[in-house]
Every structure is written in C-alpha cells, then in structure tokens.
Design an enzyme around this catalytic site. Sequence first.
Site, PDB file in Angstrom:
ATOM      1  N   ASP A 100       0.869  -1.285   0.083  1.00 49.08           N
ATOM      2  CA  ASP A 100      -0.230  -0.163   0.008  1.00 49.08           C
ATOM      3  C   ASP A 100       0.851   1.154  -0.064  1.00 49.08           C
ATOM      4  O   ASP A 100       1.707   1.344  -0.854  1.00 49.08           O
ATOM      5  CB  ASP A 100      -0.791  -0.041   1.016  1.00 49.08           C
ATOM      6  CG  ASP A 100      -2.006   1.018   1.229  1.00 49.08           C
ATOM      7  OD1 ASP A 100      -3.024   1.006   0.517  1.00 49.08           O
ATOM      8  OD2 ASP A 100      -1.668   1.887   2.021  1.00 49.08           O
ATOM      9  N   HIS A 299      -6.999  -6.736  -0.574  1.00 48.66           N
ATOM     10  CA  HIS A 299      -5.860  -5.799  -0.585  1.00 48.66           C
ATOM     11  C   HIS A 299      -4.752  -6.181   0.336  1.00 48.66           C
ATOM     12  O   HIS A 299      -3.555  -5.699   0.409  1.00 48.66           O
ATOM     13  CB  HIS A 299      -6.465  -4.516  -0.360  1.00 48.66           C
ATOM     14  CG  HIS A 299      -5.815  -3.286  -0.163  1.00 48.66           C
ATOM     15  ND1 HIS A 299      -4.896  -2.667  -1.461  1.00 48.66           N
ATOM     16  CD2 HIS A 299      -4.991  -2.521   0.739  1.00 48.66           C
ATOM     17  CE1 HIS A 299      -4.113  -1.789  -0.929  1.00 48.66           C
ATOM     18  NE2 HIS A 299      -4.377  -1.429   0.461  1.00 48.66           N
TER      19      HIS A 299
END
Length: 320
Positions: A100, A299
């Site tokens: 991320d 994610h």
Amino acid sequence: MTEHRDIELAGGIRLHVAEQGSGPLVVLLHGFPEFWYSWRHQLAGLSAAGYRVVAPDQRGYGSSDRPEGVDAYTLPQLVGDVVGVIRALGERQAFVVGHDWGALVAWAVATVRPDLVRGVVGVSVPPLPPRGPVPPLRAARERFGGRFYWNYFETPGVAEAEFGKDLDATFRRMLFGASGSRPADGGPALPLVPPGGGFLDLAPEPPEALPAWLTEADVAAYVAAFTESGFTGGLNWYRNLDRNWELTAAWDGAVVTSPALFVIGERDKAFAGVEVMDVAVATLAPGHLGTVVIPDAGHWVQQEAPAQLTEVLLRFFAEV
C-alpha cells in the site's frame, strides 16, 4: 521470536521496529491504516528461512514518533526514514518490501537510493507514474467533485472523527471490506465517498464471524495500536500528495533499476490484469521480474495469504 526496540534517526525522529532473525536484511514497510503487525507472518516466515527481518512502525503510526504539522510527512522524509533505518542497523543494503503506501515508499527508496536496495517488492501498489500537469489532490477534486477518498482525507479532523468513533467497528469494516473475503458486489468500483457520508460507507457491513485469515486478537491489536497513535499521522501522508508532487519534480522520469517484483491480490480492486500490470510496472521499473497474482486475496495480501506471499518473497530473494 520477534524483538522490539526503538531506533533514533537523524533529525530526532524515533521509529519503533519489530525485528526477527539474522542474515541478509529485509525491511518491511506497512501501509494505511496498519503498523508493523501487518507483517507478523512474514517476520516469522522470512526469518526462519535465514533473513534478518525488520518491520518499522512508520512515522505517524503505532509506537513511532508522530511529529506535529502536516509537512512532516512528505515522501522525501519517509524515504529518509527507511535510509536511516538501514544505516542504523549497520547494514549496507537491504531487500525493501512495501505494501500500500509502504509500496510507494519502497519504490521511491529504490528510485533515489538504488545503492542501498538489493531488490524491491511492491505489494498492491505499483510505482508512481510520471508527474501529471496538475497536482493529484487538485486533479481528483476536479474530476470527482471532491468525493474521491483522498479529498475526503484532506480536511483535518474529519476522517479522524469517523474512524475514531468506534475503533473496533472501523477495523472490522476496513479489513473485511478491502479483502478478498468481501461479497462479489462489496462496495463501489471507485472509492467515491457518498454525499453526506463517510469513508466507511464504501465498505460492506462485515459479518459477525470474522474470515479465517483474521482473528479477534488481530482486531484487538489494531484497536490497541490506533488507540495509542490515532489516525492523524497516517492521514497526513495523503495530505502531502500535492506537496510530494512538487518535491519529487527532480525524480520525474527516473526509473527503478533495482531488481523488482510486483505482487497483487486477485480480488484487489486495483487489479487490472497481469498483462496490463506487467507493462505498467516494467515501464517504470526496467528491472521488473514479473507480476505475481495471489488467488482469492484482496488488498491485505500479507495477512490474507501469508504463506503464499512469504514463498513469493523467498523465491524473489533467491533469484536476485
């Protein structure tokens, strides 16, 4: 066994790090809203394979320092923190792995300090594309009428109040909502905050029973960490997007020459297909050794599919 300590960096910044093992250094950089704990599985798996693994709480997170002022969280400063950690550990080079926002930092470290990077892995987020003609926050504001989540994060206090109202509910919703465990129609395709709503409205209601990859103890760890740190430090990373656009002008057009790998979950909403990702990453990182897609993961790849990611990283390290 994971050990914890603080590292003092130049400029007076203190970072908390989790460390395990001995051997070639691997630095693991978390994203938003996370802390060292998101790498708990890789700390164990990589160290068992003969690596010295270090996962810092990045500036603004966990038990690390949280400087006052939005301008204390620019990308050059975050890159400097990683450089400082490598030096403070007495190492000359490291494998740098980021997820991320941590991936953006990892790519940036490899761009400006390739001498320190044995190999770089970006998880979930590819390298930054060349600068556009308009700063990113302004561009998003103009394109989406201020509803893009970056813009929602811009105003100090707004997202902090939403996320801090009920930390347990916040993390259940965030972690489930961006994972591969969410329903097929879980949330909108674009992260546009609904009028009068908040960021958490983008995530589906989590089930009463947590998915297999997430435990009650994990949720409690996140709640405890963000009870200590709050969200302002992490949100300030977003608030510097336009400032980063200015500060990194000298990097525009630079590429990542270190051996590189991109990893993404099959159910991450950013996944656009292997060929598309390969071309995009290879353009920005000529040393790109391929895109690895983790089946069924969303994610939070390092938490949803820890064994698979650890195996991917070990293969990459061995190849490099």
